[in-house]
Motif scaffolding. Structure first.
Motif, PDB file in Angstrom:
ATOM      1  N   LEU A   1       0.838  -1.195   0.000  1.00  0.00           N
ATOM      2  CA  LEU A   1       0.000   0.000   0.000  1.00  0.00           C
ATOM      3  C   LEU A   1       0.874   1.246   0.000  1.00  0.00           C
ATOM      4  O   LEU A   1       1.800   1.353   0.819  1.00  0.00           O
ATOM      5  CB  LEU A   1      -0.912   0.000   1.230  1.00  0.00           C
ATOM      6  N   PRO A   2       0.611   2.205  -0.880  1.00  0.00           N
ATOM      7  CA  PRO A   2       1.475   3.388  -0.981  1.00  0.00           C
ATOM      8  C   PRO A   2       1.463   4.262   0.260  1.00  0.00           C
ATOM      9  O   PRO A   2       2.396   5.039   0.471  1.00  0.00           O
ATOM     10  CB  PRO A   2       0.909   4.130  -2.193  1.00  0.00           C
ATOM     11  N   PHE A   3       0.410   4.154   1.084  1.00  0.00           N
ATOM     12  CA  PHE A   3       0.296   5.022   2.258  1.00  0.00           C
ATOM     13  C   PHE A   3       0.804   4.362   3.532  1.00  0.00           C
ATOM     14  O   PHE A   3       0.746   4.968   4.601  1.00  0.00           O
ATOM     15  CB  PHE A   3      -1.163   5.456   2.464  1.00  0.00           C
ATOM     16  N   TRP A   4       1.287   3.113   3.452  1.00  0.00           N
ATOM     17  CA  TRP A   4       1.783   2.411   4.638  1.00  0.00           C
ATOM     18  C   TRP A   4       3.310   2.371   4.549  1.00  0.00           C
ATOM     19  O   TRP A   4       3.862   1.752   3.654  1.00  0.00           O
ATOM     20  CB  TRP A   4       1.207   1.008   4.704  1.00  0.00           C
ATOM     21  N   PRO A   5       4.034   3.032   5.476  1.00  0.00           N
ATOM     22  CA  PRO A   5       5.500   3.059   5.402  1.00  0.00           C
ATOM     23  C   PRO A   5       6.086   1.648   5.469  1.00  0.00           C
ATOM     24  O   PRO A   5       5.438   0.702   5.918  1.00  0.00           O
ATOM     25  CB  PRO A   5       5.893   3.882   6.639  1.00  0.00           C
ATOM     26  N   MET A   6       7.338   1.514   5.017  1.00  0.00           N
ATOM     27  CA  MET A   6       8.043   0.227   5.171  1.00  0.00           C
ATOM     28  C   MET A   6       7.976  -0.174   6.641  1.00  0.00           C
ATOM     29  O   MET A   6       8.349   0.604   7.526  1.00  0.00           O
ATOM     30  CB  MET A   6       9.499   0.365   4.730  1.00  0.00           C
ATOM     31  N   THR A   7       7.497  -1.396   6.896  1.00  0.00           N
ATOM     32  CA  THR A   7       7.226  -1.814   8.277  1.00  0.00           C
ATOM     33  C   THR A   7       7.702  -3.246   8.494  1.00  0.00           C
ATOM     34  O   THR A   7       7.540  -4.106   7.630  1.00  0.00           O
ATOM     35  CB  THR A   7       5.721  -1.723   8.587  1.00  0.00           C
TER      36      THR A   7
ATOM     37  N   PHE B   1      18.189  -2.487   8.476  1.00  0.00           N
ATOM     38  CA  PHE B   1      19.049  -1.416   7.985  1.00  0.00           C
ATOM     39  C   PHE B   1      19.721  -1.764   6.663  1.00  0.00           C
ATOM     40  O   PHE B   1      20.188  -0.865   5.954  1.00  0.00           O
ATOM     41  CB  PHE B   1      20.062  -1.012   9.057  1.00  0.00           C
ATOM     42  N   SER B   2      19.724  -3.045   6.306  1.00  0.00           N
ATOM     43  CA  SER B   2      20.214  -3.395   4.969  1.00  0.00           C
ATOM     44  C   SER B   2      19.157  -3.112   3.902  1.00  0.00           C
ATOM     45  O   SER B   2      19.495  -2.885   2.733  1.00  0.00           O
ATOM     46  CB  SER B   2      20.604  -4.877   4.920  1.00  0.00           C
ATOM     47  N   GLU B   3      17.887  -3.113   4.300  1.00  0.00           N
ATOM     48  CA  GLU B   3      16.795  -2.876   3.351  1.00  0.00           C
ATOM     49  C   GLU B   3      16.414  -1.405   3.246  1.00  0.00           C
ATOM     50  O   GLU B   3      15.759  -0.997   2.286  1.00  0.00           O
ATOM     51  CB  GLU B   3      15.560  -3.696   3.766  1.00  0.00           C
ATOM     52  N   LEU B   4      16.821  -0.599   4.219  1.00  0.00           N
ATOM     53  CA  LEU B   4      16.478   0.825   4.208  1.00  0.00           C
ATOM     54  C   LEU B   4      17.399   1.611   3.290  1.00  0.00           C
ATOM     55  O   LEU B   4      18.561   1.237   3.090  1.00  0.00           O
ATOM     56  CB  LEU B   4      16.593   1.397   5.623  1.00  0.00           C
TER      57      LEU B   4
END
Length: 439
Positions: free
Chosen positions: A74-80, A96-99
């Motif tokens: 969903l575009p409105f849900w931040p990476m979680t 932190f490897s995915e951010l």
């Protein structure tokens, strides 16, 4: 409970009788969990209930994330990411490897509210310390035995919206209200909610210190990063609203006034904003409805923590019968990024309806107190609490303080509650759902 003050005021103004004791009446409104469960078990088939069974569990942060992650992103849900107390080192390294490089995360314990336990982390080591420190943090913030029984390691970790949209150098978010009506038989058979209505007014909540232009997570982060009123109200720089229609000042402002400011400056298209919010709300409700129905028939929903004289198994048996009687007011917390795009922060199953400001009494002599409020007393008075303007020592503030009516909360939350009541009245008359908002 302070949330009942606005209900009593709206009832007075609209000629609705309020019965303080007993379980008579057309509608049972509960503010505390024990009363919610008691009404669930004891309501007559013709009475309405103000809490949908299972909603409180489905709106816990971890459960909300699971529901929103069940389909396409969903575009409105931040990476979680979900944390359930295991393999913390591997999780921190993976996050932190995915951010993106330089990104920060915010840690939110699953079962807390009012900003309790929230931490911002700039590295995997900071994140690890934050996650391992959750139980101790929650124990320190616990208000009693019931809070202690709810302590878990569970949390979500989200990419921090950084930088957010700022107004006057301050971070802010919007508390928006969505009213869900009782479900008809067809909706219940599909595990769906009844008709839902979005209020076009809400509360814009501002931090009390400017947003820091640094990645240092320790630089006054609470009052510069957390918009929760429970955090900002104790700040020395909390600003009480003096003009309700001024979108440029005050720690609490009307959403409509803030949107007007943003549109006048060319920063935001208000009609596009509301279109995005409608799409966001409808998507969230579709995603979480199955989780609500599932939680409603789970024994743990009613026994964690346990409530004296409440049988969890009996609640499980009764809950499916209540979906046709139960409505729910939800609070959607939304923040804007620098492009003006909305992101969902969380969904609250029981948003605060309090209409007071907590004001410190420093500088007042002895027994001095405000005499400004001569109308209806605070609901707390009937339960041994203080009245408007009287000295109070409740947990809302550590020092001596008073509770003063907040005009902006009164206006916004009265509109929300009055709108909900009129929708229910129109529904009871048999009007078509499209006409329910007209009352």
């Amino acid at each position: 409970c302070s949330s009942l003050d606005v209900l009593a005021r709206v009832a007075d103004e609209d000629g609705i009788a309020v019965i303080s004791e007993g379980e008579d009446g057309d509608l049972l409104w509960a503010a505390r969990r024990d009363d919610v469960l008691r009404h669930l078990l004891g309501a007559r088939p013709d009475q309405l209930l103000n809490r949908i069974p299972g909603m409180s569990v489905a709106c816990e942060k971890l459960q909300t994330h699971a529901a929103l992650s069940s389909g396409c992103p969903l575009p409105f849900w931040p990476m979680t990411w979900a944390y359930i107390g295991v393999k913390v080192d591997q999780l921190c390294a993976r996050i932190f490897s995915e951010l993106p490089s330089g990104a920060r995360v915010i840690v939110k314990p699953s079962r807390t509210s009012k900003g309790v336990g929230i931490v911002i982390a700039c590295s995997k080591d900071e994140l690890r310390r934050a996650l391992l420190g959750i139980p101790q943090c929650l124990r320190q913030a616990a208000g009693g035995e019931q809070d202690l029984l709810r302590i878990t390691d569970d949390a979500i970790i989200q990419q921090y919206i950084d930088p957010p949209f700022l107004l006057g150098g301050l971070k802010f978010d919007f508390r928006l209200y969505v009213f869900i009506c009782p479900a008809d038989e067809q909706s219940q058979s599909l595990d769906e909610f009844g008709p839902a209505f979005l209020c076009r007014e809400g509360l814009a909540r501002f931090c009390t210190k400017p947003y820091p232009q640094t990645s240092d997570c320790r630089a006054g982060w609470e009052t510069a990063h957390l918009t929760n009123t429970s955090v900002s109200k104790t700040s020395a720089t909390f600003e009480r609203a003096t003009c309700l229609d001024d979108g440029s000042s005050g720690s609490k402002r009307k959403v409509s006034s803030v949107l007007e400011c943003l549109e006048k400056s060319g920063s935001l298209d208000v009609s596009k904003f509301w279109g995005s919010i409608e799409a966001l709300v409808s998507t969230v409700l579709r995603r979480i409805s199955a989780a609500v129905y599932e939680a409603a028939v789970a024994k743990d929903t009613y026994e964690t923590p346990p409530v004296p004289n409440i049988c969890g198994q009996r609640c499980v048996q009764v809950a499916p019968e209540r979906f046709g009687q139960a409505f729910n007011l939800l609070g959607f917390d939304v923040i804007l990024d620098t492009r003006g795009e909305p992101f969902l922060l969380e969904v609250n199953a029981a948003p605060s309806l309090a209409i007071d400001d907590v004001v410190p009494m420093e500088g007042l002599s002895g027994g001095a107190c405000s005499q400004r409020h001569k109308g209806r007393p605070r609901w707390a008075v009937s339960h041994g609490g203080s009245d408007w303007g009287q000295r109070c020592r409740c947990q809302d503030m550590c020092s001596r303080h008073t509770h003063e009516l907040s005009p902006i909360d009164v206006e916004i939350k009265s509109e929300v509650v009055r709108g909900a009541m009129r929708i229910l009245q129109a529904r009871a008359r048999g009007d078509r759902p499209a006409r329910w908002p007209d009352g």
